[in-house]
Write an enzyme that holds these catalytic residues in place. Sequence first.
Site, PDB file in Angstrom:
ATOM      1  N   SER A 411      39.611  39.740  48.175  1.00 22.40           N
ATOM      2  CA  SER A 411      40.446  40.262  49.249  1.00 22.40           C
ATOM      3  C   SER A 411      41.499  39.248  49.679  1.00 22.40           C
ATOM      4  CB  SER A 411      39.558  40.615  50.447  1.00 22.40           C
ATOM      5  OG  SER A 411      40.294  41.301  51.423  1.00 22.40           O
ATOM      6  N   PRO A 412      42.674  39.718  50.118  1.00 22.80           N
ATOM      7  CA  PRO A 412      43.665  38.781  50.660  1.00 22.80           C
ATOM      8  C   PRO A 412      43.099  38.050  51.872  1.00 22.80           C
ATOM      9  CG  PRO A 412      44.597  40.981  50.351  1.00 22.80           C
ATOM     10  CD  PRO A 412      43.127  41.115  50.168  1.00 22.80           C
ATOM     11  N   TYR A 570      51.111  43.660  61.893  1.00 17.69           N
ATOM     12  CA  TYR A 570      52.282  42.911  61.465  1.00 17.69           C
ATOM     13  C   TYR A 570      53.508  43.827  61.491  1.00 17.69           C
ATOM     14  CZ  TYR A 570      48.859  39.358  60.194  1.00 17.69           C
ATOM     15  OH  TYR A 570      47.851  38.434  60.245  1.00 17.69           O
ATOM     16  N   ARG A 618      48.621  48.036  51.875  1.00 20.88           N
ATOM     17  CA  ARG A 618      47.490  47.856  52.793  1.00 20.88           C
ATOM     18  C   ARG A 618      47.831  48.530  54.112  1.00 20.88           C
ATOM     19  NH1 ARG A 618      43.544  42.827  54.398  1.00 20.88           N
ATOM     20  NH2 ARG A 618      42.488  43.681  52.580  1.00 20.88           N
TER      21      ARG A 618
END
Length: 773
Positions: A411-412, A570, A618
């Site tokens: 996973s990031p 974000y 995502r």
Amino acid sequence: MKVTIVGAGPAGLYFAILMKQWAPAAAIHVVERHGADETFGFGVVFSDQTLDIFRKYDPESYAEIVHSFAYWDDVEISFKGERMRIGGNGFCGCSRRTLLGILQDRATSLGVTVAFDTEVGDLSAFADSDLIVAADGANSAIREAESDWFRPVVDVRPNMFVWLGSTRPLDAFQFLFRETEHGVFIAHCYQYEAGRSTWIVETDAATFSRAGLHPTDEAATVAFLEQVFAADLDGHGLIANRSIWRNFPMIRNARWVKDNVVLLGDAKATAHFSIGSGTKLAMEDAIALYEAFRREGAVAPALVGFERDRREDVEKTQHAADVSLVWFEQLARFWDFDPVTFGFGLMTRSKAITYDNLALRAPEFVKTVSHTFAERQQASGHPVNLATPRPPMFQPFRMRDLVLPNRVAVSPMCMYSAPDGSPNDWHLVHLGARAIGGAGLIFTEMTDVSPEGRITPSCAALYTDEHEAGWARVVGFIHANASAKVCLQLGHAGRKGATRLMWDGMDQPLEEGAWPILSASPLPYYPHSQTPREMTREDMDEVRDAFVVAAKRADRAGFDMIELHCAHGYLLASFISPLTNHRTDAYGGDLAGRLRYPLEVFAALRAAWPAQKPMSVRISATDWKEGGLSGDDSVEVARAFAALGCDLIDVSAGQTVHDAEPVFGRMFQTPFSDRIRNEAGIATMCVGAITTADQVNTILAAGRADLVAIGRAHLTDPFLTMRAAVWYGVDVECPPQYGPGQQALRAQMRRERDDLAELRRRARPGRRNATDE
């Protein structure tokens, strides 16, 4: 001690039995509003494990229960003309009337007094009691009279259900799925004594309405369902006993204790019938309350201890029941599955049963599951071994021209270790080690497309030649030494930018050195955070172009895939969520308006990124906050990106606003992936508290995701995938330098598997049949 128990159900009677044995001098009185022989429903279900608990606490009532039960080991699923048998379950059914009779007789034999046909309007008549136990059921009058204190929450579920009986003998617990012209009806069936079986039938509200059924017309219900399940009833009829259609209430209480009054059983908490735990939960409540008295000795500390120690187990059971009931409510999502995948999803719906668990209990069924999964890969053009198919996590996966060797992704995870934005030795070792460790797809951390788009001063970036060269070094190492593919996650921090390193205060604003930030709307993340500037059209063009430049650099650096970060609050996520987008222009308002700019960025990236290479997005499937994104929204978001050429939705959740209220737990975000995959019709990757290969296989085999991303577990075990491969006897690529270690691991894993199998065999609950007791 004087004890009054309101309610002569399993919870109240069993507690009376245990307390009277522990304190023979106590005056224990049970009052019940119904008659002694007046009971509703048909049978109750206990597992082998539960029966072992009953044997420990009261051998006498246990002996009577098992003498009266019907035992089965198999679950049989009937779906679209196919029947699947899954063994190794170990359950018994017992008549509810018989169970209550056993407990009544046992209680009175010990000196407990039981009064039937006694209404309890309030507790004034029991003012002299030292302890009052409110075991008066889901519609508890005692709880409702003190609702301001107990603060009950009743979640009435949408499906309609009715409780029936039959003379049809059954040798397995059966799940029957029958499609009619009105919709689908589901029967949960089990035998509870010779010549008697329970039939709980449920359906969705729309189907119920189309069928023209009336909640209280028992005769019409019986006649209708006898036709629906005619083949399954095999000439036997259905029996009604106050068989009224209703909705299931999931009940929770903020408090269980008030002074000397304690809630017990369904008055305190309910669990859906689909996991067969209502009576079990009630009787285990009684055991826990008894243990609290045995430990503490006095009423006040015992009640405090009971609620403190019992709540976690109850909430776990309720969570499993919640997940299970939702599976049945959302049946349409799985209706087009092949029968084997459908059956595996049904068996593993509550997370209590897993791929490895079933492999021990029903190895032939799991072999069929793995074979079916492999057949699907073969049909999609992958060469696979159908004779000895690999577990699902080790099957390949294709996106455009990219073929992943397995279904595990790293996973990031932000490392906050690139002071100038360039990936360095830390990133080389961090990502390289996990690639060598066997994962099929390596995600970089969120990599920022501009100086203003950084989360912190030490976040990785890709907007200079130095950044590009650093990433090319990392990608080159992975391609030269592992079969893993590499995906670059591109993002812009937006209003969560100019913050401290995670270990210095995650998402907290920098005390010095901050840069101007921007977002969809001028809303600070925390009240004390920097207020971002609302983006202008010029800003949008500049940021979009920065993403495109970064994507071109990523292609030159050798990345196999890119992901656009539209989650976690974000920049692009701040446009999508109504909590963070208060714009009144074309980029705000409804979901279509809020999606407009993120889709523009994606379309520009897709045009710039090579057509043969895949792209993912995502998203936060929920904001975990009232007024935020809903499940319906997340499906539409996925569809919108898919329409523009997105190959995979990376399904995360939350982190949009600082005061979100996430519900954590094992695989807690997987249901969002499940829904998006099977309603939007796009491949998904799930993430969130997934830690084991067993969980990975369970998710994939049940059709809940196509890839599984593992984050924190990879931080402590870079070789998680290689270890899993050896555990399952699968050969995976290993650098020759590490070959001797892999060979040693094989020998170690063989011993561990054998030892574990023996431990589990010894730890299994007692097995019973009619001649054992």
